[in-house]
Design a protein around this motif. Structure first.
Motif, PDB file in Angstrom:
ATOM      1  N   HIS A 175     -14.364  25.110 101.927  1.00 36.13           N
ATOM      2  CA  HIS A 175     -13.283  24.442 101.188  1.00 36.13           C
ATOM      3  C   HIS A 175     -12.794  25.298 100.015  1.00 36.13           C
ATOM      4  CE1 HIS A 175     -14.420  21.132 103.651  1.00 36.13           C
ATOM      5  NE2 HIS A 175     -15.402  20.685 102.895  1.00 36.13           N
ATOM      6  N   LEU A 176     -12.732  26.600 100.222  1.00 38.64           N
ATOM      7  CA  LEU A 176     -12.252  27.483  99.166  1.00 38.64           C
ATOM      8  C   LEU A 176     -10.728  27.470  99.101  1.00 38.64           C
ATOM      9  CD1 LEU A 176     -14.570  30.575  99.762  1.00 38.64           C
ATOM     10  CD2 LEU A 176     -14.908  28.715  98.122  1.00 38.64           C
ATOM     11  N   ASN A 177     -10.195  28.048  98.031  1.00 33.98           N
ATOM     12  CA  ASN A 177      -8.757  28.240  97.902  1.00 33.98           C
ATOM     13  C   ASN A 177      -8.502  29.546  97.152  1.00 33.98           C
ATOM     14  OD1 ASN A 177      -9.173  27.675  95.156  1.00 33.98           O
ATOM     15  ND2 ASN A 177      -8.507  25.548  95.354  1.00 33.98           N
ATOM     16  N   GLU A 178      -7.264  29.741  96.724  1.00 32.21           N
ATOM     17  CA  GLU A 178      -6.897  31.004  96.081  1.00 32.21           C
ATOM     18  C   GLU A 178      -7.672  31.248  94.791  1.00 32.21           C
ATOM     19  OE1 GLU A 178      -3.184  29.367  98.192  1.00 32.21           O
ATOM     20  OE2 GLU A 178      -4.856  28.568  97.004  1.00 32.21           O
ATOM     21  N   THR A 179      -8.101  30.190  94.123  1.00 36.15           N
ATOM     22  CA  THR A 179      -8.788  30.356  92.835  1.00 36.15           C
ATOM     23  C   THR A 179     -10.267  30.697  92.978  1.00 36.15           C
ATOM     24  OG1 THR A 179      -9.444  28.022  92.566  1.00 36.15           O
ATOM     25  CG2 THR A 179      -7.218  28.638  91.849  1.00 36.15           C
ATOM     26  N   THR A 180     -10.810  30.516  94.166  1.00 37.72           N
ATOM     27  CA  THR A 180     -12.259  30.680  94.336  1.00 37.72           C
ATOM     28  C   THR A 180     -12.653  31.772  95.323  1.00 37.72           C
ATOM     29  OG1 THR A 180     -12.205  28.846  95.934  1.00 37.72           O
ATOM     30  CG2 THR A 180     -12.844  28.324  93.665  1.00 37.72           C
ATOM     31  N   ASP A 214      -2.913  25.212 103.564  1.00 39.09           N
ATOM     32  CA  ASP A 214      -2.075  25.170 104.761  1.00 39.09           C
ATOM     33  C   ASP A 214      -2.062  26.562 105.389  1.00 39.09           C
ATOM     34  OD1 ASP A 214      -0.103  26.784 103.502  1.00 39.09           O
ATOM     35  OD2 ASP A 214       0.968  25.021 102.771  1.00 39.09           O
ATOM     36  N   GLU A 215      -1.436  26.680 106.552  1.00 38.98           N
ATOM     37  CA  GLU A 215      -1.523  27.941 107.291  1.00 38.98           C
ATOM     38  C   GLU A 215      -0.816  29.091 106.574  1.00 38.98           C
ATOM     39  OE1 GLU A 215       1.470  25.246 109.545  1.00 38.98           O
ATOM     40  OE2 GLU A 215      -0.423  25.040 108.449  1.00 38.98           O
ATOM     41  N   ASP A 216       0.269  28.825 105.868  1.00 38.63           N
ATOM     42  CA  ASP A 216       0.968  29.898 105.168  1.00 38.63           C
ATOM     43  C   ASP A 216       0.143  30.427 103.998  1.00 38.63           C
ATOM     44  OD1 ASP A 216       3.343  29.910 106.774  1.00 38.63           O
ATOM     45  OD2 ASP A 216       3.916  28.025 105.812  1.00 38.63           O
ATOM     46  N   ARG A 217      -0.450  29.535 103.230  1.00 37.57           N
ATOM     47  CA  ARG A 217      -1.320  29.959 102.132  1.00 37.57           C
ATOM     48  C   ARG A 217      -2.526  30.725 102.673  1.00 37.57           C
ATOM     49  NH1 ARG A 217      -2.818  24.639  99.204  1.00 37.57           N
ATOM     50  NH2 ARG A 217      -4.126  26.042  97.954  1.00 37.57           N
ATOM     51  N   MET A 218      -3.043  30.276 103.813  1.00 37.78           N
ATOM     52  CA  MET A 218      -4.203  30.944 104.403  1.00 37.78           C
ATOM     53  C   MET A 218      -3.867  32.374 104.796  1.00 37.78           C
ATOM     54  SD  MET A 218      -7.359  30.446 105.087  1.00 37.78           S
ATOM     55  CE  MET A 218      -7.923  32.125 104.876  1.00 37.78           C
ATOM     56  N   LYS A 277      -4.021  38.339 103.822  1.00 36.08           N
ATOM     57  CA  LYS A 277      -3.329  39.573 103.444  1.00 36.08           C
ATOM     58  C   LYS A 277      -3.955  40.187 102.189  1.00 36.08           C
ATOM     59  CE  LYS A 277       1.288  38.525 105.304  1.00 36.08           C
ATOM     60  NZ  LYS A 277       2.695  38.207 104.930  1.00 36.08           N
ATOM     61  N   ASN A 278      -4.341  39.318 101.260  1.00 35.27           N
ATOM     62  CA  ASN A 278      -4.848  39.804  99.973  1.00 35.27           C
ATOM     63  C   ASN A 278      -6.322  40.187 100.004  1.00 35.27           C
ATOM     64  OD1 ASN A 278      -2.349  39.428  98.764  1.00 35.27           O
ATOM     65  ND2 ASN A 278      -2.828  37.354  98.063  1.00 35.27           N
ATOM     66  N   ALA A 297       3.040  36.931 111.092  1.00 36.53           N
ATOM     67  CA  ALA A 297       3.016  37.692 109.841  1.00 36.53           C
ATOM     68  C   ALA A 297       2.634  39.152 110.047  1.00 36.53           C
ATOM     69  CB  ALA A 297       2.045  37.040 108.864  1.00 36.53           C
ATOM     70  N   GLY A 298       2.372  39.566 111.288  1.00 37.29           N
ATOM     71  CA  GLY A 298       2.079  40.960 111.564  1.00 37.29           C
ATOM     72  C   GLY A 298       0.622  41.286 111.810  1.00 37.29           C
ATOM     73  N   PHE A 299      -0.260  40.300 111.745  1.00 34.03           N
ATOM     74  CA  PHE A 299      -1.651  40.543 112.106  1.00 34.03           C
ATOM     75  C   PHE A 299      -1.744  40.777 113.609  1.00 34.03           C
ATOM     76  CE2 PHE A 299      -2.266  38.384 108.050  1.00 34.03           C
ATOM     77  CZ  PHE A 299      -3.353  39.059 107.510  1.00 34.03           C
ATOM     78  N   THR A 300      -2.762  41.524 114.017  1.00 30.66           N
ATOM     79  CA  THR A 300      -2.936  41.820 115.434  1.00 30.66           C
ATOM     80  C   THR A 300      -3.738  40.718 116.123  1.00 30.66           C
ATOM     81  OG1 THR A 300      -5.023  43.004 115.128  1.00 30.66           O
ATOM     82  CG2 THR A 300      -2.969  44.273 114.862  1.00 30.66           C
TER      83      THR A 300
END
Length: 282
Positions: free
Chosen positions: A167-172, A194-198, A203-204, A236-239
């Motif tokens: 249950h992580l997110n961008e802050t963790t 959601d899938e876009d944030r994921m 990417k990061n 998004a360009g991932f293989t």
């Protein structure tokens, strides 16, 4: 495309969900034991639930070509109820079962002393049984809860590489990966990712040691969200190899630490008088 959903609560879902998941590429899953919404009032209700996760639910999943495994634990929320804490003493007899691939969900809900005790005790059970641990990070004060969780993991006998922080997110995510643990993300409408944030997280931070799950349960949730992440990754360009790593090889690698993954599903037998699902033995 093959998908392994590493965290989904199928006892809350229908057979139509199993069919749709199979059609979307899901071939394996892990069902963690968790809070059912209605609080339990005795250990016996846990034991009936554990038995269902070990027996009925794998059987039901197999009728739709999906390999079912589970994790068992006293969940964080109910760890605060003294009527339920005897479950900790009974867990060892369940953790030796073949389809149990981790201890979980454990972790924090409100970060109470009772939750401290339950988390430490169950990390020790995981170490004693050579099992990994699935850790629920709290929905409130998530970053503080993550740091507290990591501290308890470091004090335990269980190696960080045997711990999945979920249950992580961008802050963790950064702190979770820096700890040496695996990082789990729930794609869950409104309240989680959601899938876009994921895809932005991927990417990061890359695709190593990251697992994506639906956490689908009795709430507003989507058992096909893992497939949506896969499709969004490709756009998004991932293989295809990247997708396979995140949605198959990573969960296989993590839960494979148990030595108990069985990914081959036997063909279903004949149905009885047109019933939509078999009822078990003769």
């Amino acid at each position: 495309m093959r998908i392994f959903d590493p965290h989904i609560h199928m006892s809350s879902r229908t057979t139509d969900d199993y069919r749709a998941m199979y059609e979307s590429g899901v071939r394996a899953l892990v069902e963690p034991s968790f809070w059912l919404g209605q609080p339990r009032t005795s250990p016996a209700s846990f034991f009936d639930y554990f038995d269902a996760l070990l027996g009925w639910e794998p059987f039901r999943a197999s009728q739709y070509g999906i390999a079912h495994h589970c994790t068992l634990a006293l969940n964080p929320k109910e760890a605060n109820d003294p009527r339920c804490t005897p479950v900790l003493d009974a867990l060892p007899r369940y953790l030796v079962k073949d389809s149990v691939v981790a201890v979980g969900e454990i972790g924090y809900d409100s970060m109470t002393p009772a939750e401290d005790h339950a988390l430490a005790a169950q990390l020790q059970l995981a170490a004693d049984h050579a099992l990994p641990a699935l850790v629920h990070t709290p929905h409130r004060d998530k970053l503080a809860g993550l740091h507290r969780t990591i501290d308890v993991v470091r004090e335990s006998d269980l190696a960080p590489e045997s711990v999945l922080l979920d249950h992580l997110n961008e802050t963790t995510v950064r702190a979770a990966l820096d700890s040496g643990c695996w990082a789990g993300f729930s794609i869950y409408p409104d309240t989680k990712m959601d899938e876009d944030r994921m895809v932005t997280v991927l990417k990061n931070h890359g695709t190593e040691k990251i697992l994506v799950n639906s956490a689908a349960d009795w709430g507003k949730s989507d058992p096909l969200s893992t497939r949506k992440v896969a499709d969004t990754m490709l756009k998004a360009g991932f293989t295809e190899d990247d997708v396979d790593q995140v949605l198959w090889r990573n969960p296989v690698a993590f839960y494979g630490r148990s030595g108990r993954l069985h990914l081959d599903v036997p063909a279903p037998g004949a149905l009885h008088e047109g019933n939509s699902i078999l009822r078990g033995g003769e």
